[in-house]
Scaffold this active site. Structure first.
Site, short mmCIF file in Angstrom:
data_model
loop_
_atom_site.label_atom_id
_atom_site.label_comp_id
_atom_site.label_asym_id
_atom_site.label_seq_id
_atom_site.Cartn_x
_atom_site.Cartn_y
_atom_site.Cartn_z
N HIS A 53 0.82 -1.21 0.00
CA HIS A 53 0.00 0.00 0.00
C HIS A 53 0.86 1.27 0.00
CE1 HIS A 53 -2.87 3.04 1.17
NE2 HIS A 53 -2.30 3.17 2.34
N GLU B 115 0.89 5.98 13.62
CA GLU B 115 -0.14 5.47 14.51
C GLU B 115 0.10 5.79 15.99
OE1 GLU B 115 -3.11 4.23 14.15
OE2 GLU B 115 -2.97 4.45 11.97
N ASP B 116 0.31 7.05 16.26
CA ASP B 116 0.34 7.51 17.66
C ASP B 116 1.60 7.22 18.47
OD1 ASP B 116 -2.00 8.78 17.58
OD2 ASP B 116 -3.18 7.05 18.26
N ASP C 283 -3.05 8.34 -1.09
CA ASP C 283 -3.42 7.28 -0.16
C ASP C 283 -4.86 6.84 -0.42
OD1 ASP C 283 -3.37 5.70 2.29
OD2 ASP C 283 -4.45 7.35 3.26
MN MN Z 1 -2.65 4.58 3.98
#
Ligand code: MN
Length: 724
Positions: A66, A94-95, A157
């Site tokens: 991806h 992610e944080d 994205d």
């Molecule tokens: Mn993505």
């Protein structure tokens, strides 16, 4: 009016396709980046592959597919190395704080900020179903990013997520498709990124309305079959004619995007035939001059439809798009839509803002993202200037990219736009005047926050109100909207008027008592005469004026007591026999001198001050020495037995230096229920410190108690109350 890119399928890849994807990416990058930059991208790939190790997507592919696909889209737009690296890393954060600082260390702050920006947008969810809110949400997204590359990565994205949407559950698919059509495709359009926009629309349409998509697709295929031959003939004729006049051109037959056909049918209520029964051709030539010559040539070949010619070269579209558009009457009465543009314009038409990203000179070192975006705006501005038309479009683009507004959510998920710098109080007033007037606290992202908090795009804001709360004059120091400002002022003015009226009544009654009179005992004639004499419209205004200190109660009482005397004699002592009690509830028409800070228990004196009302000073205050000589200026006052409220007092403390001393003094003070309003420290020499506390106390007794406690502290050798 767009051609649809043939969907590139990644299902054709072999099992070791990660290697295929990265080498494919690198070979695109090698065409325009330096070798050292390409190597850096490769490092980012290794880093990302490790971070996503073991994760897979809904479709079952390794996760790294991806981000690599996203990076490839960015590379196809010839974006800079930082954008490509950020695209590869866009899902790793992610944080986790550690990862952010790691990226910062390994790939630089710019990349870390891009990745962080993309993560923030990812966490922003569009909840409401109200269509009108979609535009605000687009603006909110744009307002949240400081670097427009973040939006570009987000679009790439979303594009890959749409290409692989089939793996999702139906209800998710439907939600994502709708969001794509309502939010992402329009953003791509604002940025002029048409290739991405068209594909987003096509995929969004296909997943949101599968049935309608199929019907249209079938219809298009059927008509295409019918016209193929004719289409080829027209193209060949045009080609031939251009060759004759020596114009080199690339000619493409274009097919319309199904979604744009659908939209046209829907909004303009046209039948499929009306929308689709048009041939469309695009001609790309080498420069502007050739564009106009090519246009002349085809207008000679086929007659143009009157009123359909549009010169977007002289007057570009808001996002920088340029082309000549015309419609021709072709053979057998069919209509042919033609776009003519240069290579340069063709690239802008496809990738929009991205076309302006890399400098053609190859000097692309360290130009800041903002500067590049401004460059883009400037380019568009230049185009527009040479066209000599209005600047309205620039307003449009500027507002979109560098909004002067912030966009916040209401607790119900609705979006509200406020000017930049707006606070929770502004938000309250934007919801409703009553809510602004009675707000006491705010919650930002579900946490309590001060009312003065400046709002940021994307936050969820809620104000807490109390039934009898009132606006605070201090709010005027931080509110940003005219609505809040005027409402607060209006409210305070009303409040002050009410309080002035009340104080004026008390002052006049007190003065009248000397003549055995009171306001109640006055008859209508007396009042009318008085008002006539003084040229005041109503008795209420007169009382307000007294309360505000603009008129002296003693003089008016004297007039009423002895109507013959128009200019009263002033006795040496105060004319008053009965002093006025101070209750502490008088409000804004009564103030306490900032020169001497009187507190209940202090001997006091009141000075009438025009406009400000009554100001209370300590009797020995130096500032009142002059006023005391003028009995018309001062009023005898005393503290009422049941005085309310807290009063400011200032104490100075001299102490030997010792760590933690200030904290322990502060603790002692607050233990005694006193608020510290301000502290100043002033080191006199190496060993002693002069600490000045501004405290809120109830009265002299309260203050004395606090001072006694401070004096008991071993390091303290002197405590005294000061005059301010
Ligand atoms: Mn993505």
């Amino acid at each position: 009016m767009e051609n649809v890119a043939k969907p590139t399928s990644i299902n054709l890849l072999s099992p070791d396709s990660t290697r295929f994807l990265i080498s494919n990416l690198c070979s695109i990058l090698e065409t325009y980046l330096k070798p050292v930059e390409v190597r850096e991208v490769y490092c980012a790939y290794l880093y990302g592959a490790e971070a996503h190790e073991g994760q897979s997507r809904q479709s079952g592919e390794p996760y790294i597919y991806h981000p690599l696909a996203v990076a490839k889209t960015m590379a196809e737009m010839r974006m800079d190395a930082q954008s490509i690296i950020a695209a590869i890393l866009h899902d790793v954060i992610e944080d986790t704080v550690t990862i952010k600082s790691q990226i910062d260390e390994e790939f630089g702050t710019e990349v870390a900020q891009l990745v962080d920006g993309v993560s923030k947008l990812t966490h922003l969810t569009f909840k409401t179903r109200i269509e009108a809110q979609a535009e605000n949400f687009q603006k909110m997204m744009l307002a949240m990013v400081k670097d427009v590359r973040v939006v570009m990565i987000k679009l790439a994205d979303r594009l890959h997520n749409m290409r692989t949407l089939g793996a999702m559950l139906p209800h998710k698919r439907w939600r994502i498709a709708r969001e794509t059509l309502e939010i992402y495709a329009p953003i791509a359009q604002r940025l002029g990124m048409n290739t991405i926009r068209v594909e987003l629309e096509q995929l969004g349409f296909q997943h949101l309305y599968p049935m309608r998509f199929k019907v249209l697709e079938t219809a298009v295929n059927r008509s295409r079959g019918n016209r193929k031959e004719l289409m080829k003939k027209v193209e060949a004729t045009i080609c031939h004619r251009l060759e004759e006049v020596g114009i080199e051109a690339r000619i493409y037959g274009r097919e319309k995007n199904l979604y744009s056909i659908y939209k046209k049918m829907r909004h303009k209520r046209l039948s499929f035939r009306d929308v689709y029964d048009v041939f469309a051709i695009r001609m790309v030539v080498k420069d502007v001059d050739t564009c106009y010559r090519a246009l002349g040539t085809i207008h000679n070949l086929y007659k143009p439809v009157p009123g359909k010619f549009k010169d977007y070269i002289a007057i570009p579209k808001a996002n920088g798009y340029q082309s000549l558009h015309t419609i021709l009457f072709g053979p057998h009465g069919i209509l042919i839509e033609v776009q003519v543009r240069s290579d340069e314009m063709d690239r802008v038409a496809q990738v929009g803002i991205a076309a302006h990203w890399l400098y053609k000179t190859g000097d692309r070192v360290n130009a800041r993202a903002q500067a590049r975006t401004r460059e883009w705006l400037k380019n568009i501005l230049e185009l527009q200037k040479s066209a000599g038309s209005s600047l309205e479009f620039l307003e449009h683009v500027k507002v979109d990219l560098f909004p002067d507004e912030v966009y916040v959510f209401t607790p119900a998920g609705e979006i509200r736009a406020l000017p930049r710098g707006a606070t929770a109080v502004d938000y309250g007033y934007s919801v409703h005047t009553d809510i602004g007037n009675s707000c006491i606290a705010a919650k930002i992202d579900r946490r309590l926050a001060p009312l003065s908090s400046v709002l940021q795009s994307g936050q969820t804001v809620e104000v807490i109100t109390a039934p009898r709360a009132q606006p605070n004059p201090l709010w005027l120091n931080f509110v940003a909207t005219g609505k809040a400002r005027s409402n607060i002022r209006h409210h305070l003015k009303n409040l002050k008027q009410g309080e002035a009226l009340h104080l004026g009544r008390r002052l006049l009654n007190k003065s009248l008592a000397r003549y055995n009179l009171s306001i109640k005992k006055l008859n209508g004639q007396q009042i009318d005469d008085l008002l006539n004499d003084l040229h005041v419209e109503t008795f209420q205004i007169l009382l307000e004026e007294i309360g505000l200190g603009n008129r002296m109660a003693q003089l008016i009482a004297r007039r009423l007591g002895n109507p013959q005397i128009k200019t009263p004699k002033v006795s040496k002592k105060s004319a008053e026999s009965k002093p006025l009690p101070i209750k502490g509830t008088e409000g804004m028409v009564l103030q306490y001198g900032k020169c001497c800070y009187p507190i209940p228990g202090d001997p006091i004196i009141g000075i009438m001050n025009a406009g400000r009302g009554l100001v209370i000073h300590r009797e020995n205050c130096r500032n009142v020495t002059d006023d005391r000589k003028r009995p018309d200026k001062w009023v005898q006052v005393y503290w009422s037995n049941n005085v309310e409220g807290e009063y400011t007092a200032i104490i100075r403390t001299l102490a030997y230096n010792q760590t933690g001393m200030l904290a322990s003094l502060a603790a002692k003070i607050s233990d005694q229920d006193s608020n510290i309003e301000n502290v100043t420290l002033d080191e006199r020499d190496g060993s002693t410190t002069n600490i000045t506390f501004q405290l809120a106390v109830k009265n002299r007794k309260h203050l004395a108690h606090i001072m006694r406690l401070i004096r008991k502290t071993p390091q303290v050798y002197k405590v005294m109350r000061t005059r301010g």
